[in-house]
Write a protein that holds these residues in place. Structure first.
Motif, mmCIF file in Angstrom:
data_model
loop_
_atom_site.group_PDB
_atom_site.id
_atom_site.type_symbol
_atom_site.label_atom_id
_atom_site.label_comp_id
_atom_site.label_asym_id
_atom_site.label_seq_id
_atom_site.Cartn_x
_atom_site.Cartn_y
_atom_site.Cartn_z
ATOM 1 N N ALA A 1 63.989 -26.131 42.768
ATOM 2 C CA ALA A 1 64.374 -26.922 44.273
ATOM 3 C C ALA A 1 63.887 -25.692 45.057
ATOM 4 C CB ALA A 1 66.201 -26.983 44.007
ATOM 5 N N TRP A 2 64.379 -24.528 44.681
ATOM 6 C CA TRP A 2 64.085 -23.612 46.364
ATOM 7 C C TRP A 2 62.241 -23.608 45.965
ATOM 8 C CZ3 TRP A 2 61.600 -19.205 46.484
ATOM 9 C CH2 TRP A 2 61.661 -18.322 47.262
ATOM 10 N N ILE A 3 61.880 -23.411 45.167
ATOM 11 C CA ILE A 3 60.264 -23.521 45.254
ATOM 12 C C ILE A 3 59.378 -24.621 46.005
ATOM 13 C CG2 ILE A 3 58.082 -23.243 43.506
ATOM 14 C CD1 ILE A 3 59.260 -22.108 41.868
ATOM 15 N N ILE A 4 60.453 -25.588 45.587
ATOM 16 C CA ILE A 4 59.535 -27.409 45.706
ATOM 17 C C ILE A 4 59.979 -26.615 47.763
ATOM 18 C CG2 ILE A 4 60.451 -29.222 46.015
ATOM 19 C CD1 ILE A 4 60.066 -29.501 42.759
ATOM 20 N N LEU A 5 61.016 -26.693 47.763
ATOM 21 C CA LEU A 5 61.444 -26.398 49.031
ATOM 22 C C LEU A 5 60.954 -25.861 50.148
ATOM 23 C CD1 LEU A 5 63.825 -28.042 51.134
ATOM 24 C CD2 LEU A 5 65.289 -26.355 50.835
ATOM 25 N N LEU A 6 60.094 -24.505 49.379
ATOM 26 C CA LEU A 6 59.586 -23.742 50.047
ATOM 27 C C LEU A 6 58.298 -24.425 50.771
ATOM 28 C CD1 LEU A 6 59.306 -20.560 51.281
ATOM 29 C CD2 LEU A 6 58.297 -19.696 49.037
ATOM 30 N N LEU A 7 57.435 -24.650 49.342
ATOM 31 C CA LEU A 7 56.137 -25.255 49.219
ATOM 32 C C LEU A 7 55.760 -26.417 50.475
ATOM 33 C CD1 LEU A 7 54.726 -24.547 45.202
ATOM 34 C CD2 LEU A 7 54.849 -23.330 47.435
ATOM 35 N N ALA A 8 57.274 -26.664 50.390
ATOM 36 C CA ALA A 8 56.958 -28.064 51.833
ATOM 37 C C ALA A 8 57.187 -27.757 52.942
ATOM 38 C CB ALA A 8 57.991 -29.392 51.814
ATOM 39 N N GLN A 9 57.235 -26.467 52.963
ATOM 40 C CA GLN A 9 57.106 -26.029 54.655
ATOM 41 C C GLN A 9 55.691 -25.913 55.105
ATOM 42 O OE1 GLN A 9 60.139 -25.981 56.242
ATOM 43 N NE2 GLN A 9 60.750 -26.661 54.135
ATOM 44 N N PRO A 10 55.625 -26.421 56.283
ATOM 45 C CA PRO A 10 54.008 -26.092 56.981
ATOM 46 C C PRO A 10 53.788 -24.617 56.567
ATOM 47 C CG PRO A 10 56.033 -26.249 58.687
ATOM 48 C CD PRO A 10 56.439 -26.948 56.941
ATOM 49 N N SER A 11 52.924 -23.702 57.021
ATOM 50 C CA SER A 11 53.250 -22.475 56.781
ATOM 51 C C SER A 11 53.650 -21.234 55.842
ATOM 52 C CB SER A 11 52.339 -21.932 57.968
ATOM 53 O OG SER A 11 51.758 -22.423 58.844
ATOM 54 N N THR A 12 53.261 -21.567 55.066
ATOM 55 C CA THR A 12 54.848 -21.337 53.908
ATOM 56 C C THR A 12 53.677 -20.008 53.637
ATOM 57 O OG1 THR A 12 54.065 -22.885 51.698
ATOM 58 C CG2 THR A 12 54.735 -21.165 51.484
ATOM 59 N N LEU A 13 52.565 -19.273 53.661
ATOM 60 C CA LEU A 13 52.797 -17.585 53.479
ATOM 61 C C LEU A 13 52.640 -17.515 54.629
ATOM 62 C CD1 LEU A 13 49.035 -17.513 51.464
ATOM 63 C CD2 LEU A 13 51.610 -17.561 50.862
ATOM 64 N N GLU A 14 53.092 -18.064 56.064
ATOM 65 C CA GLU A 14 53.524 -17.282 57.428
ATOM 66 C C GLU A 14 54.989 -17.328 57.042
ATOM 67 O OE1 GLU A 14 52.822 -14.963 60.556
ATOM 68 O OE2 GLU A 14 51.034 -16.074 59.711
ATOM 69 N N LEU A 15 55.594 -18.278 56.537
ATOM 70 C CA LEU A 15 57.027 -17.847 56.814
ATOM 71 C C LEU A 15 57.709 -17.073 55.363
ATOM 72 C CD1 LEU A 15 59.115 -20.151 57.229
ATOM 73 C CD2 LEU A 15 59.053 -21.034 54.995
ATOM 74 N N ILE A 16 56.644 -16.407 54.498
ATOM 75 C CA ILE A 16 57.261 -15.523 54.035
ATOM 76 C C ILE A 16 57.461 -14.451 54.288
ATOM 77 C CG2 ILE A 16 57.039 -14.357 51.261
ATOM 78 C CD1 ILE A 16 55.941 -17.531 50.010
ATOM 79 N N LYS A 17 56.349 -14.408 55.130
ATOM 80 C CA LYS A 17 56.050 -13.524 55.744
ATOM 81 C C LYS A 17 57.229 -12.629 57.073
ATOM 82 C CE LYS A 17 52.431 -11.100 58.909
ATOM 83 N NZ LYS A 17 51.162 -11.455 59.745
ATOM 84 N N ASP A 18 57.793 -14.011 57.345
ATOM 85 C CA ASP A 18 58.541 -13.359 58.673
ATOM 86 C C ASP A 18 59.698 -13.404 58.107
ATOM 87 O OD1 ASP A 18 56.194 -14.057 60.725
ATOM 88 O OD2 ASP A 18 56.861 -15.776 60.748
ATOM 89 N N TYR A 19 60.005 -13.877 57.255
ATOM 90 C CA TYR A 19 61.511 -14.670 57.121
ATOM 91 C C TYR A 19 61.996 -14.345 55.302
ATOM 92 C CZ TYR A 19 61.944 -17.202 60.522
ATOM 93 O OH TYR A 19 61.559 -18.184 62.064
ATOM 94 N N GLY A 20 60.598 -13.845 54.246
ATOM 95 C CA GLY A 20 61.083 -13.166 53.237
ATOM 96 C C GLY A 20 61.877 -11.736 52.658
ATOM 97 N N LEU A 21 62.157 -11.205 53.791
ATOM 98 C CA LEU A 21 62.197 -9.980 53.466
ATOM 99 C C LEU A 21 64.207 -10.425 53.581
ATOM 100 C CD1 LEU A 21 60.761 -7.029 55.178
ATOM 101 C CD2 LEU A 21 61.474 -7.393 53.433
ATOM 102 N N PHE A 22 64.890 -11.710 54.451
ATOM 103 C CA PHE A 22 66.045 -11.797 54.909
ATOM 104 C C PHE A 22 66.699 -12.080 53.018
ATOM 105 C CE2 PHE A 22 64.599 -12.983 58.833
ATOM 106 C CZ PHE A 22 65.924 -12.427 59.617
ATOM 107 N N GLY A 23 65.516 -12.354 52.359
ATOM 108 C CA GLY A 23 66.153 -12.612 50.610
ATOM 109 C C GLY A 23 66.738 -11.815 50.621
ATOM 110 N N GLY A 24 66.391 -9.987 50.588
ATOM 111 C CA GLY A 24 67.623 -8.559 50.676
ATOM 112 C C GLY A 24 68.665 -8.584 50.712
ATOM 113 N N LEU A 25 68.949 -9.302 52.951
ATOM 114 C CA LEU A 25 69.657 -9.424 52.884
ATOM 115 C C LEU A 25 70.932 -10.223 52.594
ATOM 116 C CD1 LEU A 25 71.329 -8.344 55.453
ATOM 117 C CD2 LEU A 25 70.028 -10.197 56.534
ATOM 118 N N GLY A 26 70.207 -10.807 51.678
ATOM 119 C CA GLY A 26 71.387 -12.000 51.216
ATOM 120 C C GLY A 26 71.666 -11.695 50.030
#
Length: 303
Positions: free
Chosen positions: A21-46
């Motif tokens: 579900a998470w992967i599907i939700l992620l891929l459904a976002q526009p500019s997925t690679l840009e989104l990962i670049k900008d917000y991916g590090l928040f995963g570690g914070l979580g």
């Protein structure tokens, strides 16, 4: 986390479903690679926030609030986004602690107060959240005590310093080998009171009720690990009760942050129990108390 899955094969399907579900939700976002670049590090914070939250009984807001303040989120977004992330992490932690109680301590006299403590504190905390979010009197109280939501950093810093002092004061009590087994008459009064006041504070700061209840139970002489479990489960109910307000009324949640930090929080919530069981509770509390104290002091405008 691997051992958790091996011992609980029924959880594989749930975890696999969540991941898909998470992967599907992620891929459904526009500019997925840009989104990962900008917000991916928040995963570690979580992950970090959820481990702290579920290993000590404190809400993840202790980690998230100062970090989001540093990023210059609005006061409303700080609290709302922190709540949304905690709904992921505290739920995972609560389910893990509940399973641990049911499998390991259901017939343990030192843990038998857990259901009663939750019945006394959970409804009161939810009422406190509701009062803080929907009552005009809550806004007046917030303005009277801390000058309104714009002074969130001052309120958070003051509360964190008081919390750190309470944590340090409770550390010597953790050396007990014999614990209280039953709630007393005063607990029947104080737990709902602490739950209600803690719920109000939590609505304002995204931290409060879990910490207050955990410290109270430890000071009262109850089993430390059970006190942490109660605080985590209580916090999970509390943050979920707060979410509808931020989804439908405040509309202040930064969902891109939640997408990554929430996933990390689920992982942290699942492994936090093993952190508690692997290390000395006193050391965990000492480290956590120092962390909270530093965060609190640096949140005040004098630093």
């Amino acid at each position: 986390m691997t051992s958790f899955i091996k011992r609980n094969p029924g959880k594989k399907l749930l975890l696999g479903t969540l991941l898909c579900a998470w992967i599907i939700l992620l891929l459904a976002q526009p500019s997925t690679l840009e989104l990962i670049k900008d917000y991916g590090l928040f995963g570690g914070l979580g992950v970090v926030g959820a481990i702290f939250a579920n290993a000590t009984g404190a809400g993840g807001g202790v980690v998230f609030v100062p970090f989001f303040n540093y990023l210059l989120f609005s006061p409303q977004s700080v609290v709302a986004t922190s709540f949304a992330i905690q709904c992921c992490g505290m739920t995972a932690g609560a389910l893990t602690w509940a399973t641990y109680f049911r499998q390991q301590h259901r017939h343990d006299d030192y843990w038998k107060a857990l259901p009663s403590a939750l019945m006394l504190s959970v409804p009161a905390s939810i009422c406190g959240i509701g009062f803080a979010q929907y009552s005009s009197q809550s806004t007046r109280l917030l303005e009277q005590f801390w000058g309104g939501a714009n002074n969130l950093h001052i309120a958070f810093g003051s509360f964190s310093i008081l919390l750190a002092i309470a944590i340090f004061a409770s550390i010597p009590l953790m050396k007990r080998t014999h614990f209280e087994k039953d709630l007393s008459t005063k607990d029947l009064v104080l737990l709902p009171f602490i739950g209600f006041v803690g719920g109000i504070i939590t609505a304002w700061l995204s931290v409060g009720v879990g910490e207050l209840v955990a410290v109270y139970l430890i000071i009262r002489g109850f089993n430390v690990t059970m006190s942490i479990a109660i605080a985590v489960i209580l916090s999970a109910f509390t943050v979920w009760s707060s979410l509808p307000y931020h989804v439908f009324i405040s509309d202040a949640i930064v969902w891109h942050v939640v997408l990554f930090a929430g996933a990390g929080a689920i992982v942290g919530g699942m492994i936090a129990k093993y952190v508690v069981l692997a290390f000395s509770v006193q050391r965990l509390k000492l480290f956590f108390g120092m962390w909270v104290l530093i965060l609190g002091m640096t949140s005040l405008p004098i630093f």
